[in-house]
Enzyme design. Structure first.
Site, mmCIF file in Angstrom:
data_model
loop_
_atom_site.group_PDB
_atom_site.id
_atom_site.type_symbol
_atom_site.label_atom_id
_atom_site.label_comp_id
_atom_site.label_asym_id
_atom_site.label_seq_id
_atom_site.Cartn_x
_atom_site.Cartn_y
_atom_site.Cartn_z
ATOM 1 N N LEU A 270 72.627 64.089 15.986
ATOM 2 C CA LEU A 270 71.982 62.862 15.486
ATOM 3 C C LEU A 270 72.944 62.149 14.538
ATOM 4 O O LEU A 270 72.941 62.411 13.323
ATOM 5 C CB LEU A 270 70.758 63.293 14.693
ATOM 6 C CG LEU A 270 69.400 63.026 15.306
ATOM 7 C CD1 LEU A 270 68.344 63.873 14.639
ATOM 8 C CD2 LEU A 270 69.059 61.559 15.180
ATOM 9 N N GLU B 56 74.798 58.344 14.648
ATOM 10 C CA GLU B 56 75.100 57.139 15.432
ATOM 11 C C GLU B 56 76.534 56.655 15.246
ATOM 12 O O GLU B 56 77.154 56.173 16.209
ATOM 13 C CB GLU B 56 74.097 56.023 15.090
ATOM 14 C CG GLU B 56 72.694 56.227 15.646
ATOM 15 C CD GLU B 56 71.868 57.275 14.905
ATOM 16 O OE1 GLU B 56 72.282 57.677 13.792
ATOM 17 O OE2 GLU B 56 70.824 57.695 15.434
ATOM 18 N N PHE C 54 67.417 54.143 20.096
ATOM 19 C CA PHE C 54 66.645 52.920 19.842
ATOM 20 C C PHE C 54 67.542 51.972 19.054
ATOM 21 O O PHE C 54 68.242 52.412 18.144
ATOM 22 C CB PHE C 54 65.398 53.209 18.993
ATOM 23 C CG PHE C 54 64.336 54.002 19.696
ATOM 24 C CD1 PHE C 54 63.335 53.355 20.430
ATOM 25 C CD2 PHE C 54 64.329 55.383 19.644
ATOM 26 C CE1 PHE C 54 62.356 54.090 21.086
ATOM 27 C CE2 PHE C 54 63.359 56.121 20.294
ATOM 28 C CZ PHE C 54 62.363 55.478 21.018
ATOM 29 N N ALA C 55 67.458 50.682 19.380
ATOM 30 C CA ALA C 55 68.313 49.706 18.688
ATOM 31 C C ALA C 55 68.081 49.737 17.183
ATOM 32 O O ALA C 55 68.994 49.471 16.399
ATOM 33 C CB ALA C 55 68.051 48.311 19.226
ATOM 34 N N ASP C 56 66.851 50.069 16.785
ATOM 35 C CA ASP C 56 66.536 50.116 15.343
ATOM 36 C C ASP C 56 67.434 51.107 14.601
ATOM 37 O O ASP C 56 67.590 50.995 13.390
ATOM 38 C CB ASP C 56 65.088 50.554 15.151
ATOM 39 C CG ASP C 56 64.138 49.724 15.975
ATOM 40 O OD1 ASP C 56 63.319 48.998 15.402
ATOM 41 O OD2 ASP C 56 64.202 49.800 17.219
ATOM 42 N N PHE C 57 67.986 52.085 15.326
ATOM 43 C CA PHE C 57 68.770 53.128 14.662
ATOM 44 C C PHE C 57 70.265 52.959 14.887
ATOM 45 O O PHE C 57 71.052 53.882 14.676
ATOM 46 C CB PHE C 57 68.297 54.512 15.132
ATOM 47 C CG PHE C 57 66.797 54.665 15.031
ATOM 48 C CD1 PHE C 57 66.138 54.336 13.853
ATOM 49 C CD2 PHE C 57 66.043 55.085 16.120
ATOM 50 C CE1 PHE C 57 64.756 54.436 13.755
ATOM 51 C CE2 PHE C 57 64.661 55.190 16.022
ATOM 52 C CZ PHE C 57 64.014 54.858 14.842
ATOM 53 N N PRO D 132 73.507 52.623 11.367
ATOM 54 C CA PRO D 132 74.573 53.482 10.815
ATOM 55 C C PRO D 132 75.905 53.317 11.548
ATOM 56 O O PRO D 132 76.942 53.688 11.019
ATOM 57 C CB PRO D 132 74.028 54.907 11.010
ATOM 58 C CG PRO D 132 72.552 54.742 11.093
ATOM 59 C CD PRO D 132 72.332 53.401 11.762
ATOM 60 N N HIS E 274 60.750 50.821 15.740
ATOM 61 C CA HIS E 274 61.016 51.028 17.172
ATOM 62 C C HIS E 274 60.792 49.709 17.903
ATOM 63 O O HIS E 274 60.312 49.694 19.034
ATOM 64 C CB HIS E 274 60.112 52.118 17.765
ATOM 65 C CG HIS E 274 60.326 53.482 17.174
ATOM 66 N ND1 HIS E 274 59.778 53.866 15.977
ATOM 67 C CD2 HIS E 274 61.043 54.542 17.620
ATOM 68 C CE1 HIS E 274 60.133 55.115 15.717
ATOM 69 N NE2 HIS E 274 60.900 55.552 16.694
#
Ligand SMILES: Cc1ncc(C[n+]2csc(CCOP(=O)(O)OP(=O)(O)O)c2C)c(N)n1
Length: 675
Positions: free
Chosen positions: A406, A408, A431-434, A437, A477
């Site tokens: 995990l 990014e 997910f684009a939200d993540f 980083p 999300h």
């Protein structure tokens, strides 16, 4: 652990007398070069100096343990002596110092000390501390997966080991037993911050948590450095995995020419370290071993002085750069063929978006054996949280489709490295939200790589990520991220809205030499289904699709909103309102000719997106229309977007109030048509 017996005998290390003399020469060359750059700076002839003086033992010792024919390195900005020892010439370094057109690293685009030499497997670096570590992992992963015995060395100062990129990379290297060496040049300060305020425990101890040996070595003792480096190289070549080496050293001058070191360290401290000067340490050894006499010393000194003088003279006389614009992209795309008619429906098996992605990836993997895909939960048996990658590990092996931790920034950095080493990487961000980083790796690294090396490196990285709302994904999300990334020169950003287009854009992206971000509207994954052409199918990047023609207005949209706009257009047609729908598909490059054509045809434009309005991508479209096609407008450009709240609240009743709807598009279009 690494065998570190503090060998103080060059014969026992397998080094000949000539090699030792060569080491001495390289160290002296680096020192003289450094002194000359400082002098030029004081004369006002070069604006910026990053000093190597003090680090030469570590760097030359490390370089001599590597083989530039097969090994790779990712040096950092202080590694002047390392580069010289790997084969970069003094003249090339001065071309960088003077920022000349012939500067092989960047043609004057980067500050000095950002080397890059593809012919010596030296990868390009930015100024961002620690971003090179994930790149090194990607290179090492590719070299290992393709069966070579090459080793990758990546270096930094001790301050860089506080960055997340360092830890993400150490973890990945340890997990995959990558053939890597992390060389940390600990000079006790990160600018002014002393290492006791920077590093908990010691740098070397950090290795323990990542399943690799960590060793401290006297960085001013070139033989000791060469010894541990050689042991680490052997370990890596033998498939035993990575090592961390902490070389204790010191820099004699300020951090850079912009720093005043007197405020944070004493002259006595500097003097103490000067007595342990790595050049003196080696000289003493050479004299004691009867390898260096006065004549040879004078000859080396004269030779090095001459080399520096000639390099300065030639570099200073070289032309300044003029070209600020080329090589933003390896394959620039300038759309010039406007969409005039709706595209004919594709022919093929009907499937939804997610099935189209999965089957396309299988086809691409079979066609291009240099492709790989990686990300969180990407490998089988799960095959991705949306099952986009299902079956790829089983069919093509775990070197080509694999889970990452995990992390990014690591995922994107890994892709940059795999691409640099010759692979065709596809990174999945769950997910684009993540993705945030990894902002640095995307914006500062992959998007700028081609430009900052004036075209000597490029990155075919494809970044796939599900994005957007309308699926009760709540605040984390659901986000639309296109405005952040479409803003960035060097990136290509596409947003497919049909199964056939997602196939076609995926093929084009994977075969494109530039980084391409594919934003996959996850609301459409199962909602949108349609015919998908069989076999290789390519949709050109930078080409919009006219989904509906119409003389009353044009709705410009992309992703889920393009899908909604088509529904709205069909409803409006029953009211005798002809709304054309232009599905952009590519945001960068933007298909301006198709937008202009639409504006000229009916003079009214409604832009729809599910991102918020302020600073959203619609603002760019509206601005371009205002700048270039104002005279053709019969009404003000209108934007229908999400109101200014974080997207999207979880409760269905809340989400429905803010998520743009088909009914909302119909209402906006109706009122615009009546304007
Ligand atoms: C991400 C990031 N943060 C801050 C900086 C500014 N900066 C440049 S060098 C440096 C210190 C680095 O120290 P260290 O890693 O110990 O290496 P050294 O310069 O001492 O060799 C800082 C803070 C930067 N370039 N990148």
């Amino acid at each position: 652990m690494l065998e570190l017996d503090n060998v103080r005998d060059h014969n026992a290390l397998g080094l000949s007398g000539d090699q030792l003399i060569d080491m001495y020469r390289k160290m002296l060359l680096a020192r003289k070069l450094d002194e000359r750059v400082w002098a030029l700076n004081r004369q006002g002839r070069v604006p910026f100096v990053v000093s190597v003086a003090g680090h030469e033992g570590t760097q030359v010792g490390a370089a001599f343990a590597l083989d530039s024919d097969r090994d790779w390195s990712l040096p950092y900005y202080r590694d002047v002596a390392f580069n010289l020892a790997m084969g970069v010439s003094a003249k090339d370094l001065f071309l960088g110092v003077f920022a000349k057109a012939a500067d092989p690293a960047s043609a004057g685009r980067q500050m000095p000390n950002h080397w890059s030499e593809p012919d010596l497997n030296i990868f390009s670096a930015s100024s961002v501390i620690a971003t090179q570590f994930p790149h090194a992992c990607g290179i090492a992963h590719h070299l290992k997966a393709t069966g070579t015995d090459s080793v990758v060395m990546v270096s930094s100062g001790e301050g860089a080991t506080s960055e997340g990129d360092f830890h993400e990379a150490m973890n990945f290297a340890g997990l995959h037993k990558l053939p890597m060496i992390f060389l940390i040049e600990n000079n006790l300060y990160a600018i002014s911050t002393p290492s006791h305020q920077e590093v908990a425990g010691t740098v070397a101890e950090r290795a323990v948590g990542y399943g690799m040996p960590g060793v401290e070595v006297d960085g001013n003792d070139i033989l000791a450095v060469y010894g541990v480096m050689t042991a680490a190289v052997q370990r890596a070549r033998a498939g035993e995995g990575p090592s961390l080496i902490e070389a204790k050293t010191y820099r004699y001058y300020a951090h850079t020419s912009d720093d005043d070191d007197k405020v944070y360290r004493s002259a006595e401290e500097v003097e103490l370290w000067r007595r342990k000067d790595p050049i003196l340490v080696l000289k003493q050894y050479l004299v004691e071993s009867r390898l260096l006499g006065e004549d040879l010393e004078a000859e080396i000194e004269a030779g090095v002085t001459k080399e520096v003088a000639e390099a300065v003279k030639e570099a200073d006389a070289a032309p300044d750069p003029l070209d600020w614009e080329s090589n933003v992209y390896a394959k620039p795309i300038v759309p010039d063929d406007p969409a005039t008619e709706p595209e004919p429906d594709p022919v093929g098996e009907t499937m939804n978006m997610i099935t189209a992605i999965n089957s396309t990836l299988h086809e691409i993997f079979a066609e291009h054996d240099d492709t790989s895909i990686f990300g969180e939960d990407v490998g089988d048996p799960k095959g991705g949280v949306f099952k986009a990658t299902m079956g790829l590990t089983d069919a093509f092996g775990s070197d080509r489709s694999f889970n990452t931790p995990l992390a990014e920034a690591l995922i994107i950095g890994l892709g940059i490295g795999i691409g640099a080493a010759g692979g065709r990487p596809i990174a999945e961000i769950q997910f684009a939200d993540f993705i945030h980083p990894a902002f640095d790796q995307i914006v500062s690294e992959v998007a700028r790589l081609h430009y900052r090396t004036n075209g000597r490196w490029s990155s075919p990285l494809v970044i796939r990520t599900p994005y957007g709302g309308g699926i009760h994904g709540a605040l984390y999300h659901s986000q639309s991220i296109e405005a952040f990334y479409a803003h960035v020169p060097g990136l290509k950003v596409v947003v497919p809205s049909t199964p056939a287009d997602i196939k076609g854009l995926l093929w084009s992206a994977v075969e494109d030499p530039d980084p391409v971000m594919i934003l996959e509207p996850k609301k459409l994954y199962r909602l949108a289904s349609g015919p998908v052409p069989e076999g290789p199918h390519r949709v050109p990047i930078g080409k919009a699709a006219l989904r509906r023609s119409g003389d009353d207005l044009t709705i410009i949209a992309y992703g889920t909103m393009a899908h909604f706009a088509v529904e709205a257009s069909d409803i409006l047609r029953k009211e005798d309102i002809e709304a054309a729908v232009l599905d952009l598909r590519s945001l960068r490059p933007l298909d301006w000719p198709s937008i202009e054509r639409a504006v000229r045809r009916n003079g009214k434009v409604l832009i729809v997106h599910e991102d918020t309005k302020f600073g959203g991508f619609g603002a760019e479209i509206a601005a371009q229309i205002a700048e270039k096609s104002l005279d053709w407008l019969d009404a003000p450009v209108r934007r229908y977007c999400t109101p200014e709240v974080p997207t999207f609240p979880y409760s269905s009743t809340l989400e429905e109030q803010v998520f743009p709807s088909v009914a909302g598009i119909v209402a906006q279009a109706r009122s615009l048509a009546a304007y």
